[in-house]
Design a protein around this motif. Structure first.
Motif, mmCIF file in Angstrom:
data_model
loop_
_atom_site.group_PDB
_atom_site.id
_atom_site.type_symbol
_atom_site.label_atom_id
_atom_site.label_comp_id
_atom_site.label_asym_id
_atom_site.label_seq_id
_atom_site.Cartn_x
_atom_site.Cartn_y
_atom_site.Cartn_z
ATOM 1 N N ARG A 112 -47.991 -8.727 -5.832
ATOM 2 C CA ARG A 112 -47.154 -7.529 -5.962
ATOM 3 C C ARG A 112 -46.045 -7.768 -6.989
ATOM 4 N NH1 ARG A 112 -46.871 -4.655 0.044
ATOM 5 N NH2 ARG A 112 -49.042 -4.008 -0.068
ATOM 6 N N ASP A 252 -44.707 -8.024 3.314
ATOM 7 C CA ASP A 252 -44.722 -6.567 3.429
ATOM 8 C C ASP A 252 -43.305 -6.018 3.270
ATOM 9 O OD1 ASP A 252 -45.707 -3.970 4.025
ATOM 10 O OD2 ASP A 252 -44.980 -4.200 6.082
ATOM 11 N N ASP A 256 -41.304 -3.771 -0.178
ATOM 12 C CA ASP A 256 -40.629 -2.458 -0.166
ATOM 13 C C ASP A 256 -39.186 -2.577 -0.649
ATOM 14 O OD1 ASP A 256 -42.915 -1.211 0.922
ATOM 15 O OD2 ASP A 256 -41.689 0.098 2.182
ATOM 16 N N SER A 284 -48.200 -0.322 -3.714
ATOM 17 C CA SER A 284 -47.612 -0.991 -2.551
ATOM 18 C C SER A 284 -47.089 0.028 -1.540
ATOM 19 C CB SER A 284 -46.460 -1.905 -2.983
ATOM 20 O OG SER A 284 -46.969 -2.961 -3.762
HETATM 21 MN MN MN Z 1 -45.935 -2.146 3.238
#
Ligand code: MN
Ligand code: NAD
Ligand code: IPM
Length: 359
Positions: A112, A252, A256, A284
């Motif tokens: 990411r 995760d 964000d 994402s």
């Molecule tokens: Mn997520």
């Protein structure tokens, strides 16, 4: 000269804004095909609520077969409105589809990138001097940990108890840590292992593995950071990070946060790869039910996920660069969607990118 590429991508649009932004990426792919003389086609496959309506399941067999037959998967998003999570049409859709595909194809390495492109510093809620030059790669473990450990709900002493278990084996950690070291070796040679080793046994194992793997990468500077501190440091001095490797849950949350730092969740693409480098490429962010159907979603995360797909699946570097350059050039001309304080619709912004690729 490189020969023309041929291939098939499975497109799984899913729910909410998924179909709107997948449509954008397909338009961009068509522009790339045309400009560079490739024949990469797309095969749509159903997942999420539409699949539920047609097949009575969120991830039908037909969709898995299409994905198995494709060179890569371009995924939109799944998930319903937060208030409808318990209706049969929406219940467990993320687990069934996303976790299902990730596990099915063993997509353990989730890349990411969090990048502030030159001239886009104003997208961020942070002061420009803090984020200038920010170029971070989060490598998130994607098929194990607390997402996949045993869970149960039971009754004890007259009350409900719930349990989720965080389990990691040495080899599950090693393979993703290796991917992170390799990425760091090709970048600024800095790797931060993010964990909670002051409390969690899994985190201690992560540290042992990382120290062992580090011996194979003497040129990479590795350090450890606790997740709480890492969240703070990422928000305060994001440009000091290079590659971050972390477990499924921490990755995760950090990604964000990265979206907020870069300026919008709508900017963050991702690649989820397995050992054979087969990949699923997706934003994402989620299905954004609050703006679905309004035609205002930012398609950038989906478009840049296509760019990652072209890089990783087909080794089409020039083509991927052209997509990134077109997107940046559109922003520099002031062309922006609503999340970036602009007034262009999803379709209009996509046209701005497509036009530049064609030029
Ligand atoms: Mn997520
Ligand atoms: P979300 O990422 O969908 O949205 C969070 C906020 O960001 C919303 O205000 C949304 O409007 C905004 N946003 C997200 N993407 C955007 C874009 N491209 N352009 C402009 N604004 C954008 O997260 P959520 O609201 O917590 O979850 C909504 C649903 O999506 C839930 O069902 C959740 O489970 C699911 N979800 C799916 C995925 C996935 O498919 N990969 C990822 C995260 C969440
Ligand atoms: C993501 C999403 C998923 C995750 C959810 C929808 C299961 O938030 O891809 O970041 O937590 O992995």
């Amino acid at each position: 000269m490189k020969t023309a590429a041929r291939g098939v991508i499975a497109t799984v649009a899913g729910d909410g804004i998924g179909p709107e932004i997948i449509n954008s990426a397909v338009r961009v792919l068509e522009a790339v095909n045309k400009r560079f003389g490739h024949s990469i086609s797309t095969t749509p496959a159903l997942a999420g609520a539409q699949a539920w309506d047609k097949f009575g399941e969120h991830l039908p067999k037909e969709t898995i077969t299409i994905c198995e037959g494709a060179d890569a998967i371009l995924f939109g998003a799944v998930g319903g409105p937060v208030d409808d999570q318990d209706t049969p049409r929406w219940k467990d859709v993320e687990k069934n589809v996303l976790l299902g595909l990730r596990k099915k194809f063993d997509l353990f390495a989730n890349l990411r990138p969090l990048k502030v492109w030159p001239g886009t510093e104003s997208f961020s809620s942070l002061k420009p001097e803090f984020i200038k030059g920010m170029d971070v790669l989060i490598v998130r473990e994607l098929v194990s940990g607390i997402y996949f450990g045993p869970r149960k709900r039971f009754e004890r002493d007259g009350q409900q108890v719930a349990e989720d278990t965080n389990v990691y084996t040495w080899s599950e950690i090693e393979r993703v840590v290796r991917v992170a070291f390799e990425a760091a070796a090709g970048r600024k040679k800095k790797l931060t292992v993010v964990d909670k080793a002051n409390v969690l046994e899994t985190s201690r194992l992560w540290r042992d593995v990382a120290r062992a793997v580090a011996k194979d990468f003497p040129n990479v500077n590795m350090d450890f950071m606790f997740i709480d501190n890492a969240a703070m440091q990422l928000a305060r001095s994001p440009a000091t990070f290079d590659v971050i490797v972390t477990d499924n849950m921490f990755g995760d949350i950090l990604s964000d946060l990265g979206g907020a730092i870069v300026g919008s969740l709508g900017l963050l693409p991702s690649a989820s790869l397995n050992a054979k480098k087969f990949g699923l490429f997706e934003p994402s962010h989620g299905s954004a039910p609050d703006i679905a159907g309004k035609g205002i979603a930012n398609p950038t995360a989906q478009i840049l996920s296509l760019s990652m797909l072209l890089r990783y699946t087909y080794d089409l570097q020039k083509e991927a660069d052209a997509i990134e350059a077109a997107t940046l050039s559109a922003w520099q001309a002031g062309e922006r969607t609503k999340d970036l304080s602009g007034n262009l619709s999803t379709e209009e912004f996509t046209s701005c990118v497509v036009k530049r690729i064609a030029a």
